[in-house]
Structure formats: structure tokens, C-alpha cells
Write a protein that holds these residues in place. Structure first.
Motif, PDB file in Angstrom:
ATOM      1  N   LEU A  72     -24.574  28.457  25.316  1.00 24.57           N
ATOM      2  CA  LEU A  72     -24.152  29.111  26.547  1.00 24.57           C
ATOM      3  C   LEU A  72     -23.722  30.557  26.327  1.00 24.57           C
ATOM      4  O   LEU A  72     -23.602  31.318  27.282  1.00 24.57           O
ATOM      5  CB  LEU A  72     -22.984  28.340  27.183  1.00 24.57           C
ATOM      6  N   ALA A  73     -23.476  30.940  25.083  1.00 27.11           N
ATOM      7  CA  ALA A  73     -22.955  32.277  24.791  1.00 27.11           C
ATOM      8  C   ALA A  73     -23.957  33.371  25.149  1.00 27.11           C
ATOM      9  O   ALA A  73     -25.177  33.167  25.102  1.00 27.11           O
ATOM     10  CB  ALA A  73     -22.583  32.382  23.316  1.00 27.11           C
ATOM     11  N   CYS A  74     -23.445  34.537  25.499  1.00 28.82           N
ATOM     12  CA  CYS A  74     -24.302  35.692  25.766  1.00 28.82           C
ATOM     13  C   CYS A  74     -25.021  36.117  24.479  1.00 28.82           C
ATOM     14  O   CYS A  74     -24.515  35.911  23.368  1.00 28.82           O
ATOM     15  CB  CYS A  74     -23.461  36.848  26.302  1.00 28.82           C
ATOM     16  N   GLU A  75     -26.168  36.757  24.629  1.00 29.35           N
ATOM     17  CA  GLU A  75     -26.991  37.120  23.472  1.00 29.35           C
ATOM     18  C   GLU A  75     -26.274  38.053  22.514  1.00 29.35           C
ATOM     19  O   GLU A  75     -26.482  37.990  21.300  1.00 29.35           O
ATOM     20  CB  GLU A  75     -28.306  37.756  23.946  1.00 29.35           C
ATOM     21  N   TRP A  76     -25.423  38.939  23.047  1.00 32.77           N
ATOM     22  CA  TRP A  76     -24.753  39.938  22.208  1.00 32.77           C
ATOM     23  C   TRP A  76     -23.562  39.372  21.451  1.00 32.77           C
ATOM     24  O   TRP A  76     -22.993  40.038  20.587  1.00 32.77           O
ATOM     25  CB  TRP A  76     -24.283  41.112  23.074  1.00 32.77           C
ATOM     26  N   ASP A  77     -23.195  38.146  21.748  1.00 28.45           N
ATOM     27  CA  ASP A  77     -21.964  37.568  21.229  1.00 28.45           C
ATOM     28  C   ASP A  77     -22.163  36.996  19.821  1.00 28.45           C
ATOM     29  O   ASP A  77     -23.290  36.848  19.346  1.00 28.45           O
ATOM     30  CB  ASP A  77     -21.485  36.477  22.189  1.00 28.45           C
ATOM     31  N   ASN A  78     -21.049  36.633  19.183  1.00 34.26           N
ATOM     32  CA  ASN A  78     -21.123  36.089  17.822  1.00 34.26           C
ATOM     33  C   ASN A  78     -20.112  34.953  17.622  1.00 34.26           C
ATOM     34  O   ASN A  78     -19.229  35.037  16.770  1.00 34.26           O
ATOM     35  CB  ASN A  78     -20.866  37.203  16.793  1.00 34.26           C
ATOM     36  N   LEU A 108     -10.247  27.990  45.667  1.00 31.71           N
ATOM     37  CA  LEU A 108     -10.962  26.793  46.078  1.00 31.71           C
ATOM     38  C   LEU A 108     -12.465  27.053  46.132  1.00 31.71           C
ATOM     39  O   LEU A 108     -12.905  28.171  46.398  1.00 31.71           O
ATOM     40  CB  LEU A 108     -10.477  26.356  47.465  1.00 31.71           C
ATOM     41  N   ASP A 109     -13.249  25.997  45.887  1.00 31.91           N
ATOM     42  CA  ASP A 109     -14.714  26.074  45.991  1.00 31.91           C
ATOM     43  C   ASP A 109     -15.265  27.233  45.169  1.00 31.91           C
ATOM     44  O   ASP A 109     -16.156  27.970  45.621  1.00 31.91           O
ATOM     45  CB  ASP A 109     -15.153  26.217  47.452  1.00 31.91           C
ATOM     46  N   GLY A 110     -14.725  27.409  43.965  1.00 34.93           N
ATOM     47  CA  GLY A 110     -15.136  28.530  43.124  1.00 34.93           C
ATOM     48  C   GLY A 110     -16.582  28.427  42.669  1.00 34.93           C
ATOM     49  O   GLY A 110     -17.054  27.363  42.271  1.00 34.93           O
ATOM     50  N   GLN A 111     -17.273  29.555  42.733  1.00 32.25           N
ATOM     51  CA  GLN A 111     -18.644  29.682  42.243  1.00 32.25           C
ATOM     52  C   GLN A 111     -18.680  30.753  41.165  1.00 32.25           C
ATOM     53  O   GLN A 111     -17.842  31.659  41.161  1.00 32.25           O
ATOM     54  CB  GLN A 111     -19.590  30.066  43.385  1.00 32.25           C
ATOM     55  N   PRO A 112     -19.635  30.667  40.210  1.00 28.94           N
ATOM     56  CA  PRO A 112     -19.701  31.697  39.162  1.00 28.94           C
ATOM     57  C   PRO A 112     -19.830  33.094  39.759  1.00 28.94           C
ATOM     58  O   PRO A 112     -20.605  33.306  40.695  1.00 28.94           O
ATOM     59  CB  PRO A 112     -20.952  31.309  38.368  1.00 28.94           C
ATOM     60  N   LEU A 113     -19.049  34.013  39.224  1.00 25.27           N
ATOM     61  CA  LEU A 113     -19.119  35.397  39.691  1.00 25.27           C
ATOM     62  C   LEU A 113     -20.405  36.058  39.207  1.00 25.27           C
ATOM     63  O   LEU A 113     -21.070  36.767  39.956  1.00 25.27           O
ATOM     64  CB  LEU A 113     -17.889  36.164  39.188  1.00 25.27           C
ATOM     65  N   PRO A 163     -25.137  25.880  38.467  1.00 20.47           N
ATOM     66  CA  PRO A 163     -25.018  27.234  37.913  1.00 20.47           C
ATOM     67  C   PRO A 163     -23.688  27.422  37.189  1.00 20.47           C
ATOM     68  O   PRO A 163     -22.654  26.918  37.627  1.00 20.47           O
ATOM     69  CB  PRO A 163     -25.102  28.131  39.149  1.00 20.47           C
ATOM     70  N   VAL A 164     -23.723  28.131  36.069  1.00 20.08           N
ATOM     71  CA  VAL A 164     -22.524  28.477  35.317  1.00 20.08           C
ATOM     72  C   VAL A 164     -22.582  29.959  35.004  1.00 20.08           C
ATOM     73  O   VAL A 164     -23.640  30.582  35.073  1.00 20.08           O
ATOM     74  CB  VAL A 164     -22.393  27.665  34.007  1.00 20.08           C
ATOM     75  N   GLY A 165     -21.429  30.536  34.649  1.00 22.39           N
ATOM     76  CA  GLY A 165     -21.439  31.948  34.325  1.00 22.39           C
ATOM     77  C   GLY A 165     -20.049  32.503  34.097  1.00 22.39           C
ATOM     78  O   GLY A 165     -19.074  31.765  33.938  1.00 22.39           O
ATOM     79  N   ILE A 166     -19.972  33.816  34.101  1.00 21.53           N
ATOM     80  CA  ILE A 166     -18.723  34.533  33.851  1.00 21.53           C
ATOM     81  C   ILE A 166     -17.910  34.619  35.145  1.00 21.53           C
ATOM     82  O   ILE A 166     -18.423  35.022  36.181  1.00 21.53           O
ATOM     83  CB  ILE A 166     -19.006  35.958  33.336  1.00 21.53           C
ATOM     84  N   GLY A 167     -16.640  34.260  35.072  1.00 16.55           N
ATOM     85  CA  GLY A 167     -15.745  34.401  36.196  1.00 16.55           C
ATOM     86  C   GLY A 167     -15.994  33.410  37.318  1.00 16.55           C
ATOM     87  O   GLY A 167     -16.937  32.603  37.275  1.00 16.55           O
ATOM     88  N   LYS A 168     -15.125  33.484  38.346  1.00 14.15           N
ATOM     89  CA  LYS A 168     -15.235  32.628  39.525  1.00 14.15           C
ATOM     90  C   LYS A 168     -14.896  33.445  40.762  1.00 14.15           C
ATOM     91  O   LYS A 168     -14.101  34.389  40.709  1.00 14.15           O
ATOM     92  CB  LYS A 168     -14.259  31.452  39.441  1.00 14.15           C
TER      93      LYS A 168
END
Length: 266
Positions: A19-25, A121-126, A136-141
Motif C-alpha cells: 500500500l505504500a507510495c512508490e517514493w517511500d521506504n 462521519l462517513d469519511g472517504q479518502p482525501l 478505495p483507500v488513500g491518504i487522509g479522510k
């Protein structure tokens, strides 16, 4: 006691490395997979005081949110702070494992934990970065508050929810109240401003916002509450301590790094 590879396997069940971003380590940055792990120290960063604590406490594994090594390392010696930390950990047979953007993104981890603290409430990925089980998953909500509130009330909630000594608020005079739709992105949020605006957030709660980023966001009718990078992400520490204790069923002794807010208002 658990073998290091088994600890890693269980942690990656929580927050898969994929799940990590490509630039991450993320991952095992220092250590052996076959090492026996009895004691784990959890911290946000592998700073000098944290490494010293790991040595003092005779920890076998240091689990951090931010990777100690981000870029290629050509030399490991005492002339750089990263080299000194690697040498100290290796000399004392202390492994170092990082869970960064994979923990930010994974369901039930950083984004969800921050949204829960704020009562979103009802948070979606930012920022959507992928899918888990078709969702869907991602950074933030981003989502709605249980009840409308003023910017000042929301700033107070952020301070209380994250145990912060202060926050910086951009937009006190220029954003429509009451606030009902809020986005949160723990860590450095400069790149998330556009996603907050696109999502119709009235406020973005994040960290590391500079002067120009703040006033530009307000010009686009979105306020920003900056709680600091450490301030919004230190929730990783108590969550991970509890998770390690629960998943190991008492086989691991888990300790927390001492609180270390890097900035103070004098």
C-alpha cells in the motif's frame, strides 16, 4: 519472544507494504529477520534520543512511523547522523522497522484513527491511492462533523483530540462558518491542500503548512488548522504499542518513546 520475521509478518498484515507510495521506504531497515525479539520500542522517528532509549532499555526492535533511511546510503560511518544511528543500532543488535505511508493508507490506521479522534462521519479518502477489498483507500479522510461548529471550536477540538499545546489557524476571518465538512491529513499536508479544496472541505487539519500555502488555501475558501507534523501523527505510538501487545498475546514487551514535540511556543 517472537522471531523478527514473524513480527514483521503480523505488522504487514495490518498495513501491507504494497500500500505504500512508490517514493517511500518502509520495512526492515536495520537488522536480521531471524533475530529473537523480546522487547520492542515504538516511536515516531528514530532520533538520537530514541536510539539512546532503545540501547538503554535493551530493546531488540525499534518500530517507527518515519523511515530512518529514505534515500540511497553510500557510506555508513560516524560522520553523518544517519550513519551514527545505524551503527549504534547494529552494534547493539537492535532492529529498526518502519511503517510509513502503508500505515497512513491502511484501513483502520492513520487516516481512520485521525478521523475518529475528530468525530468525522462517513469519511472517504482525501487522496485515493488504491483499493482494499474493493473499497478505495488513500491518504487522509474527508467527511462531515456530527454537529456544526465554529473554526475556533474546531481548533479547540483538534488541540484536545491530539493532546496539542497549540495549533496554527489560517482563515479565521475569511472562511464561512459554521463548519460542517472537514478533511484531515496527518503529517505534512502541503500537497493535500488541492485535494481538500476539490473535496469541498471547509477546513483541512494537517501539519507543516507554510505562510503562502496557508493564505492561498484561504483564498480558495478553505481554512487550515496546522497541528504540526509530530502533533497529528504521534497517535501512531500508543496505537502500535497496543497492537503489538495484542497481536503477540504477551510474547513481546512493548514500551513507548518519551513524548517529544519538536517545536514549542515561548
Amino acid at each position: 519472544m517472537m522471531l523478527c520475521r514473524d513480527v514483521i509478518q503480523r505488522l504487514e498484515e495490518l498495513a501491507p507494504k504494497s500500500l505504500a507510495c512508490e517514493w517511500d521506504n518502509p520495512g526492515l531497515l536495520v537488522g536480521r529477520e531471524d533475530q529473537e525479539i523480546h522487547k520492542v520500542l515504538v516511536a515516531l522517528d528514530a532520533t538520537d534520543p530514541v536510539v539512546d532509549q532503545a540501547v538503554r532499555e535493551q530493546a531488540d526492535l525499534l518500530v517507527t512511523h518515519h523511515p530512518m533511511i529514505f534515500k540511497g546510503v553510500k557510506q555508513i560511518n560516524s560522520q553523518s547522523f544517519t550513519g551514527r544511528r545505524i551503527l549504534t543500532l547494529a552494534e547493539h543488535r537492535i532492529g529498526c522497522f518502519a511503517m510509513h505511508t502503508n500505515f497512513d493508507i491502511a484501513p483502520g490506521c492513520m487516516a481512520d484513527l485521525a478521523a475518529q479522534r475528530l468525530g468525522i462521519l462517513d469519511g472517504q479518502p482525501l487522496e485515493v491511492t488504491g483499493e482494499v477489498d474493493g473499497q478505495p483507500v488513500g491518504i487522509g479522510k474527508v467527511g462531515h462533523l456530527k454537529a456544526p461548529m465554529s473554526l475556533k471550536e474546531l481548533a479547540a477540538r483538534v488541540k484536545e483530540a491530539f493532546g496539542l499545546p497549540f495549533v496554527t489557524l489560517y482563515g479565521m476571518e475569511g472562511v464561512q462558518e459554521p463548519v460542517t465538512r472537514v478533511a484531515v491529513s496527518p503529517g505534512s499536508g502541503g500537497s493535500m491542500l488541492k485535494h481538500g479544496i476539490a473535496a469541498g472541505a471547509q477546513v483541512l487539519v494537517t501539519g507543516d503548512i507554510g505562510h503562502h500555502e496557508g493564505i492561498d488555501a484561504v483564498a480558495d475558501h478553505m481554512a487550515v488548522i496546522d497541528g504540526g507534523h509530530y502533533g497529528l501523527e504521534h497517535l501512531f505510538i500508543p496505537f502500535m504499542k497496543e497492537h503489538l501487545e495484542r497481536m503477540s498475546q504477551g510474547a513481546l514487551q512493548v514500551i513507548e518513546a518519551a513524548p517529544a514535540f519538536p517545536a514549542k511556543v515561548l
